[in-house]
Design an enzyme around this catalytic site. Structure first.
Site, PDB file in Angstrom:
ATOM      1  CG  ASP A   1      -2.295   0.646   0.921  1.00  0.00           C
ATOM      2  OD1 ASP A   1      -2.296   1.735   0.302  1.00  0.00           O
ATOM      3  OD2 ASP A   1      -3.334   0.091   1.298  1.00  0.00           O
TER       4      ASP A   1
ATOM      5  N   GLY B   1       4.452   1.608  -1.886  1.00  0.00           N
ATOM      6  CA  GLY B   1       4.623   2.166  -3.213  1.00  0.00           C
ATOM      7  C   GLY B   1       3.289   2.682  -3.725  1.00  0.00           C
ATOM      8  CG  ASP B   2       1.171   5.829  -6.719  1.00  0.00           C
ATOM      9  OD1 ASP B   2       0.315   5.111  -7.273  1.00  0.00           O
ATOM     10  OD2 ASP B   2       1.074   7.068  -6.664  1.00  0.00           O
ATOM     11  CG  PHE B   3      -2.027   0.669  -6.748  1.00  0.00           C
ATOM     12  CD1 PHE B   3      -2.706   1.665  -7.422  1.00  0.00           C
ATOM     13  CD2 PHE B   3      -2.600   0.138  -5.613  1.00  0.00           C
ATOM     14  CE1 PHE B   3      -3.934   2.130  -6.986  1.00  0.00           C
ATOM     15  CE2 PHE B   3      -3.847   0.584  -5.163  1.00  0.00           C
ATOM     16  CZ  PHE B   3      -4.505   1.592  -5.853  1.00  0.00           C
TER      17      PHE B   3
ATOM     18  CG  HIS C   1     -15.262  -0.537  -6.042  1.00  0.00           C
ATOM     19  ND1 HIS C   1     -16.415  -0.463  -5.296  1.00  0.00           N
ATOM     20  CD2 HIS C   1     -14.252  -0.271  -5.170  1.00  0.00           C
ATOM     21  CE1 HIS C   1     -16.121  -0.151  -4.044  1.00  0.00           C
ATOM     22  NE2 HIS C   1     -14.818  -0.052  -3.947  1.00  0.00           N
TER      23      HIS C   1
END
Length: 354
Positions: free
Chosen positions: A217, A243-245, A263
């Site tokens: 996350d 991290g930043d997905f 979603h």
């Protein structure tokens, strides 16, 4: 039959008319909703705990005016959320099994966190649903010049921790069901993308000792997950990664899960996440999306359809989807086999195998 200038229907004619009850039940549904949400906000179920109190005593503890106490508590009795011994002023109220398990903050299965958020935020935002339908724009804090939900939450660690803790109760049942029903035997590693407190990893690790799990996350979330895994005694089984997905590659794993993640985004960003998962999975690996998956015919899963409208309220272009949608998107990326595993209530796990 004519009586006093008005036509009166014959009983046999009236019996042929459709029942108006579903219309009225839905139209007045916000009354019931607000009663339950107010009870959670007031901490009624937590305050009661194992005790049995009369209306005067319970109302005094909750600092309620006497005018509404009997109506309020008895409405909760009629709705099935409170129990009551006896009738009249001396009747004593107590928690039902439902209230003890899910609405008492002392319970590990407390779902009131999300109910508190519904009451504090979404109840008023849904008043602007007609505007959302006309404009396709969010109707939350952004509309009023404030920070968006995620931006606001991630700006303060205590607020973020409170929110993630509130979501835990709601997610736990689905994650438990997934850990029990998915076949983990062929797999050795799992990465939960958007893993929050690490709950999904914890449920898998407890049931499948051979699986090493990673909760992935944003950086502000990692210390919260670390603390939760330490408290659960799972630090050696569940590691954390940050991290930043949308910017960073996903950690490589045999199984990549996304619980209530896809979603939140529009189709372009959904496809980015699906491609990223495909790239990080080995041949035979699995991508799992856990959502209130809308049925393919879009006729049955009311909660899933309403959740998609909630994504409109929150984000504008985000939306929920069907199993057929998920299969089509994953097929375009290169996944070869698919299945849907029902979990709890309206929720399912959509699985794509590479």
């Amino acid at each position: 039959m004519i009586r006093r200038g008005r036509e009166v229907q014959h009983p046999s004619t009236m019996s042929t008319q459709p029942d108006v009850a579903p219309i009225l039940q839905t139209a007045f549904g916000f009354w019931s909703s607000k009663v339950l949400l107010s009870a959670v906000e007031l901490g009624l179920f937590t305050r009661l705990g194992e005790r049995r109190l009369d209306a005067a005593a319970l109302g005094a503890e909750l600092e309620l005016h006497p005018r509404g106490t009997h109506d309020f508590f008895d409405a909760l009795v009629a709705l099935g959320f409170l129990g009551r011994e006896g009738d009249g002023a001396g009747a004593r109220y107590h928690n039902t099994p439902l209230g003890k398990v899910y609405l008492d903050r002392a319970s590990p299965r407390y779902v009131g966190g999300i109910l508190e958020m519904l009451n504090a935020r979404l109840f008023r935002f849904w008043n602007d649903l007609p505007t959302a339908l006309r404009t396709g724009k969010p109707q939350n804090e952004v509309k009023h010049g404030q920070k968006g939900m995620f931006e606001e939450l991630y700006s303060e660690q205590p607020k973020l921790e409170l929110f993630l803790g509130g979501m835990t109760g709601l997610s736990r049942m689905n994650f438990e069901a997934f850990a029990e029903r998915f076949d983990f035997e062929p797999y050795k590693t799992l990465c939960d993308v958007g893993g929050a407190t690490g709950l999904l990893c914890a449920e898998v690790a407890k049931r499948h000792p051979h699986v090493q799990c990673t909760s992935f996350d944003l950086p502000p979330v990692e210390p919260i997950a670390k603390k939760a895994m330490a408290a659960a005694g799972l630090s050696s089984r569940v590691r954390t990664a940050s991290g930043d997905f949308f910017k960073d590659p996903l950690p490589k794993a045999d199984v990549i899960t996304m619980g209530m993640i896809l979603h939140d985004w529009n189709l372009e960003k959904k496809m980015h996440l699906i491609r990223s998962a495909h790239q990080s999975l080995p041949p035979g690996g699995a991508l799992v999306a856990i959502e209130a998956l809308i049925d393919d015919g879009r006729r049955e899963n009311v909660h899933g359809l309403l959740m998609s409208l909630n994504m409109l309220i929150e984000f504008g272009d985000a939306f929920d989807y069907t199993g057929a949608d998920f299969r089509r998107w994953c097929g375009e990326v290169g996944f070869r086999r698919f299945e849907v595993i029902h979990l709890v209530g309206p929720s399912s796990a959509a699985v794509a195998y590479k």
